[in-house]
Design a protein around this motif. Structure first.
Motif, short mmCIF file in Angstrom:
data_model
loop_
_atom_site.label_atom_id
_atom_site.label_comp_id
_atom_site.label_asym_id
_atom_site.label_seq_id
_atom_site.Cartn_x
_atom_site.Cartn_y
_atom_site.Cartn_z
N ALA A 83 0.83 -1.20 0.00
CA ALA A 83 0.00 0.00 0.00
C ALA A 83 0.87 1.25 0.00
O ALA A 83 0.36 2.37 0.04
N PHE A 84 2.20 1.07 -0.04
CA PHE A 84 3.12 2.21 -0.09
C PHE A 84 2.84 2.98 -1.38
O PHE A 84 2.74 2.38 -2.45
N PRO A 85 2.73 4.30 -1.32
CA PRO A 85 2.41 5.07 -2.54
C PRO A 85 3.50 4.94 -3.60
O PRO A 85 4.67 5.26 -3.34
N LEU A 86 3.13 4.45 -4.77
CA LEU A 86 4.09 4.23 -5.84
C LEU A 86 4.84 5.50 -6.24
O LEU A 86 6.05 5.46 -6.43
N PRO A 87 4.16 6.67 -6.37
CA PRO A 87 4.91 7.88 -6.72
C PRO A 87 6.00 8.22 -5.69
O PRO A 87 7.09 8.65 -6.05
N SER A 88 5.73 7.98 -4.42
CA SER A 88 6.73 8.24 -3.38
C SER A 88 7.88 7.24 -3.48
O SER A 88 9.05 7.60 -3.32
N TYR A 89 7.55 5.99 -3.77
CA TYR A 89 8.57 4.96 -3.92
C TYR A 89 9.51 5.30 -5.07
O TYR A 89 10.72 5.26 -4.93
N THR A 90 8.94 5.64 -6.22
CA THR A 90 9.78 5.93 -7.39
C THR A 90 10.59 7.22 -7.19
O THR A 90 11.74 7.30 -7.61
N ALA A 91 10.02 8.22 -6.52
CA ALA A 91 10.76 9.46 -6.26
C ALA A 91 11.95 9.19 -5.34
O ALA A 91 13.06 9.68 -5.57
N ALA A 92 11.75 8.38 -4.30
CA ALA A 92 12.84 8.04 -3.40
C ALA A 92 13.90 7.21 -4.13
O ALA A 92 15.10 7.42 -3.95
N LEU A 93 13.45 6.31 -4.99
CA LEU A 93 14.39 5.48 -5.74
C LEU A 93 15.25 6.32 -6.68
O LEU A 93 16.43 6.03 -6.88
N GLU A 94 14.68 7.39 -7.24
CA GLU A 94 15.45 8.32 -8.08
C GLU A 94 16.60 8.93 -7.27
O GLU A 94 17.73 9.00 -7.76
N CYS A 95 16.31 9.37 -6.06
CA CYS A 95 17.34 9.97 -5.21
C CYS A 95 18.41 8.94 -4.84
O CYS A 95 19.60 9.25 -4.82
N ILE A 96 17.98 7.72 -4.57
CA ILE A 96 18.93 6.65 -4.23
C ILE A 96 19.83 6.35 -5.42
O ILE A 96 21.05 6.19 -5.27
N ALA A 97 19.25 6.30 -6.63
CA ALA A 97 20.05 6.04 -7.84
C ALA A 97 21.06 7.16 -8.07
O ALA A 97 22.23 6.90 -8.39
N ALA A 98 20.64 8.40 -7.89
CA ALA A 98 21.54 9.53 -8.07
C ALA A 98 22.68 9.46 -7.05
O ALA A 98 23.84 9.70 -7.39
N LYS A 99 22.37 9.11 -5.81
CA LYS A 99 23.42 9.01 -4.78
C LYS A 99 24.38 7.88 -5.13
O LYS A 99 25.60 8.04 -4.98
N ALA A 100 23.87 6.76 -5.60
CA ALA A 100 24.73 5.63 -5.96
C ALA A 100 25.68 6.03 -7.09
O ALA A 100 26.87 5.70 -7.05
N LEU A 101 25.19 6.76 -8.07
CA LEU A 101 26.04 7.23 -9.16
C LEU A 101 27.11 8.19 -8.62
O LEU A 101 28.27 8.10 -8.98
N TRP A 102 26.69 9.10 -7.76
CA TRP A 102 27.63 10.06 -7.16
C TRP A 102 28.71 9.33 -6.36
O TRP A 102 29.89 9.65 -6.45
N GLN A 103 28.30 8.32 -5.60
CA GLN A 103 29.27 7.57 -4.79
C GLN A 103 30.24 6.77 -5.67
O GLN A 103 31.31 6.41 -5.22
#
Length: 103
Positions: free
Chosen positions: A49-69
């Motif tokens: 029931a986790f909101p999909l738009p929130s999940y994908t938005a957080a995943l975008e930030c995680i992907a950007a951080k992984a690339l930066w790292q």
């Protein structure tokens, strides 16, 4: 997710926390619609029931951080608009081609 802005915390830790939050919010209504043989599949994850738009938005930030790292330092806005799902950023030198410009 508190570790996401911490430059010393690995992006993988934030992804683990995001997946755990998603899995913790099981949607009982959606579970009733899943056939038993699918639920027994080893790769099956309970509907959330986790909101999909929130999940994908957080995943975008995680992907950007992984690339930066991993040493990428120049993020650019996505180079074109489209209706398909896409990241909100690109990495210099790794931008996709404009749609319909090639096969």
């Amino acid at each position: 997710m508190a570790g996401l802005p911490d430059p010393n915390a690995p992006a993988a830790a934030a992804k683990t926390a995001l997946v755990a939050m998603n899995d913790a919010l099981v949607d009982p209504v959606k579970i009733a619609d899943v056939p038993a043989q699918i639920q027994q599949n080893g790769g099956f994850r309970l509907p959330s029931a986790f909101p999909l738009p929130s999940y994908t938005a957080a995943l975008e930030c995680i992907a950007a951080k992984a690339l930066w790292q991993n040493g990428h330092t120049e993020f650019l806005p996505w180079p074109f608009d489209g209706i398909a799902l896409k990241p909100d950023f690109a990495v210099r030198g790794r931008c996709p081609a404009v749609p319909d410009a090639d096969a």
